[in-house]
Motif scaffolding. Structure first.
Motif, PDB file in Angstrom:
ATOM      1  N   PHE A 199      -1.992  -1.413   1.623  1.00 34.17           N
ATOM      2  CA  PHE A 199      -2.268  -2.714   2.144  1.00 34.17           C
ATOM      3  C   PHE A 199      -3.193  -2.504   3.642  1.00 34.17           C
ATOM      4  O   PHE A 199      -4.142  -3.190   3.759  1.00 34.17           O
ATOM      5  CB  PHE A 199      -1.114  -3.430   2.493  1.00 34.17           C
ATOM      6  CG  PHE A 199      -0.590  -4.108   1.440  1.00 34.17           C
ATOM      7  CD1 PHE A 199      -1.348  -5.035   0.402  1.00 34.17           C
ATOM      8  CD2 PHE A 199       0.987  -3.979   1.097  1.00 34.17           C
ATOM      9  CE1 PHE A 199      -0.369  -5.642  -0.729  1.00 34.17           C
ATOM     10  CE2 PHE A 199       1.594  -4.466   0.230  1.00 34.17           C
ATOM     11  CZ  PHE A 199       0.660  -5.217  -0.936  1.00 34.17           C
ATOM     12  N   ALA A 203      -6.839  -4.203   3.984  1.00 33.33           N
ATOM     13  CA  ALA A 203      -7.233  -4.984   5.535  1.00 33.33           C
ATOM     14  C   ALA A 203      -8.325  -4.194   6.313  1.00 33.33           C
ATOM     15  O   ALA A 203      -9.011  -4.900   6.825  1.00 33.33           O
ATOM     16  CB  ALA A 203      -5.653  -5.098   6.078  1.00 33.33           C
ATOM     17  N   THR A 212      -8.213  -9.294  -2.820  1.00 30.22           N
ATOM     18  CA  THR A 212      -7.413 -10.260  -2.371  1.00 30.22           C
ATOM     19  C   THR A 212      -6.424 -10.627  -3.258  1.00 30.22           C
ATOM     20  O   THR A 212      -6.714 -11.037  -4.519  1.00 30.22           O
ATOM     21  CB  THR A 212      -8.158 -11.512  -1.785  1.00 30.22           C
ATOM     22  OG1 THR A 212      -9.230 -10.994  -0.744  1.00 30.22           O
ATOM     23  CG2 THR A 212      -7.073 -12.465  -0.872  1.00 30.22           C
ATOM     24  N   SER A 284      -4.382  -4.229  -5.336  1.00 27.65           N
ATOM     25  CA  SER A 284      -4.947  -4.818  -4.227  1.00 27.65           C
ATOM     26  C   SER A 284      -6.212  -3.691  -3.938  1.00 27.65           C
ATOM     27  O   SER A 284      -7.285  -3.841  -3.633  1.00 27.65           O
ATOM     28  CB  SER A 284      -4.443  -5.170  -3.011  1.00 27.65           C
ATOM     29  OG  SER A 284      -3.615  -6.464  -3.279  1.00 27.65           O
TER      30      SER A 284
END
Length: 510
Positions: A199, A203, A212, A284
């Motif tokens: 993650f 980011a 996303t 992701s």
């Protein structure tokens, strides 16, 4: 390893006494959940299941995990009710025998035994792969990782892992519990670390794909076909499988009638939360592209964590190798608990020769059955590894078929067993009838669909025998072998197959 004798009564003379000489009160709620998580082996199962599942359903990976979770939860409700009525280590075998008679019960027990032997073989193989990978990473000698491709070295190492796991299991639940606390805690910490790092890359804009999270990822209607849904759920069932071990140790658990059922529900909830977290992190970070680090890339699908650990965790990538190694080793050990106690129960009630009911007097564990499970696992792995690596890989998909079969039978046993009592209240109707009925039907539908689809030679690894897919041959062939063994056992000891034994009286649902 020496085995003592059990005080089990012969078939037809046991009455309502289901005690088999196991050590009572040796595991509590926390210990049961830890053993349940260990048997599921999240690090090991996801390393091999994330890629194939994503290749079938794409970005609907979280939806598949939720769909796979639903029948598991529904079936677990049924298991909990059956355990309250009959806290017996035979679980599927005992409960299906009580509900439907000894023939169905025997086949249900065979399905459980077949599933555990299949997964024990795969667990041992994965442990070998990651053992040599970890050695290569620790020493900086990449050649060590290649040792796993040497058939003699691979088999010898595998047999050593099996022997060690069986030895720990032989020593009983106290030793098993102590080992599992350490191994389970380590793999969960590393998995959460990996997810947080993935993650973080998303980011920071340094992820391979950097997707996303979208609401449609959780929508099962986005899956292209029912066959794709069934195949995805079959793989998803594989990654949830193992929680029922907490019911198998019910005779050794404090609060035998209630604690195992609570532990089963808690284990499934812990696992689905962990799986969704990791699935979202990997999806992701990687996306589903068919090249590079995308989950659709066939070159990395067999071991997603081996491919992603370096890019995601950097210099700490070795921790993921150690986590998968500890996960597979922990599950290898805890998974021995289930077939050993199932064979113990089958020997106790006369469905197998009485020697399977022997208890190791020092550890009060199913000594003979544990050794038997280890021997069968070792022989199966050796033969399959010599024949082909594809055969071992296809056993994972065949395992999903076995799990759907015996979970489905157990759930429907709950419906039939409580068919009169479930009318007493809305709560009883929901817990003893509706939930297990839906769960059982769903799993048996997926079993039939997967069996049909697996006849295609392109299913699984693409291997075939006589134009029929190897997955179908393995799955259906193992069930038919069970029928043959059952008939032989009937000729040897027909007394069991003529009775419908009782264990305990029906409880009132509170």
């Amino acid at each position: 390893m020496s085995t003592g004798t059990s005080a089990a009564a012969p078939a037809g003379e046991h009455g309502t006494d289901h005690r088999k000489g196991l050590r009572t009160g040796s595991v509590g709620l926390l210990g049961s959940v830890v053993i349940g998580v260990s048997c599921i082996a999240p690090a090991y199962t996801l390393s091999g299941a994330l890629g194939p599942t994503a290749s079938v359903v794409g970005t609907s990976l979280p939806a598949i995990f939720l769909i796979g979770f639903l029948p598991m939860l529904l079936v677990a409700v049924g298991y909990r009710q059956l355990n309250r009525a009959m806290p017996d280590s035979g679980t599927t075998f005992t409960w299906a025998s009580k509900a439907f008679g000894p023939w169905v019960g025997w086949l249900g027990g065979w399905g459980l035994l077949a599933a555990t032997i299949l997964v024990l073989s795969n667990l041992a193989g994965i442990a070998v792969d990651f053992f040599y990978l970890a050695l290569a990473q620790l020493t900086g000698n990449d050649a060590l990782a290649g040792l796993t491709r040497s058939v003699p070295v691979n088999i010898a190492t595998c047999l050593a892992f099996v022997a060690l796991a069986a030895w720990i299991s032989y020593r009983g639940m106290e030793t098993t519990k102590a080992v599992q606390y350490v191994l389970v805690a380590f793999q969960i910490v590393v998995l959460l670390w990996f997810s947080a790092a993935a993650f973080g890359h998303v980011a920071g804009g340094t992820a391979f794909e950097g997707l996303t999270i979208r609401a449609e990822w959780f929508n099962p209607l986005g899956i292209d076909s029912f066959s794709a849904l069934a195949a995805g759920v079959s793989l998803s069932v594989f990654i949830y499988w193992g929680w029922d071990v907490v019911l198998t140790i019910n005779e050794e658990t404090r609060g035998a009638a209630t604690t195992p059922g609570r532990a089963a529900i808690a284990t499934i909830l812990v696992i689905v939360t962990l799986y969704l977290t990791i699935a979202l992190a990997v999806l992701s970070y990687s996306g589903v592209a068919e090249e590079g680090l995308g989950l659709g890339n066939e070159e990395i699908q067999e071991n997603i964590f081996a491919a992603l650990a370096g890019p995601v965790m950097g210099p700490f990538a070795i921790l993921m190798s150690l986590a998968v190694l500890s996960s597979s080793a922990a599950s290898l050990q805890s998974t021995f608990v289930s077939p050993a106690r199932t064979m113990l129960a089958m020997g106790h009630y006369g469905a197998l020769p009485s020697r399977y009911a022997r208890i190791a007097p020092r550890f009060q564990s199913p000594g003979y059955a544990t050794v038997a499970a280890a021997v069968v696992t070792a022989v199966f792995y050796t033969v399959m590894r010599v024949v082909s690596e594809n055969v071992l890989w296809d056993t994972i998909t065949a395992l999903g078929m076995m799990v759907c079969f015996y979970y489905g039978v157990t759930a429907l046993a709950c419906v039939w067993y409580f068919r009169r009592q479930s009318r007493r209240s809305a709560k009883a109707f929901l817990a003893q009838f509706l939930a297990p009925l839906l769960g059982g039907i769903l799993l048996l539908v997926f079993f039939v669909q997967t069996s049909w689809d697996s006849m295609d030679p392109d299913y699984g690894s693409g291997s075939a025998i006589g134009g029929v897919g190897l997955v179908f041959v393995l799955g259906v062939g193992i069930l038919l072998l069970g029928v043959v063994v059952m008939v032989l056992q009937h000729r040897r000891n027909p007394a069991f197959f003529r009775e419908r034994f009782e264990t305990t009286e029906l409880p009132v649902l509170d």
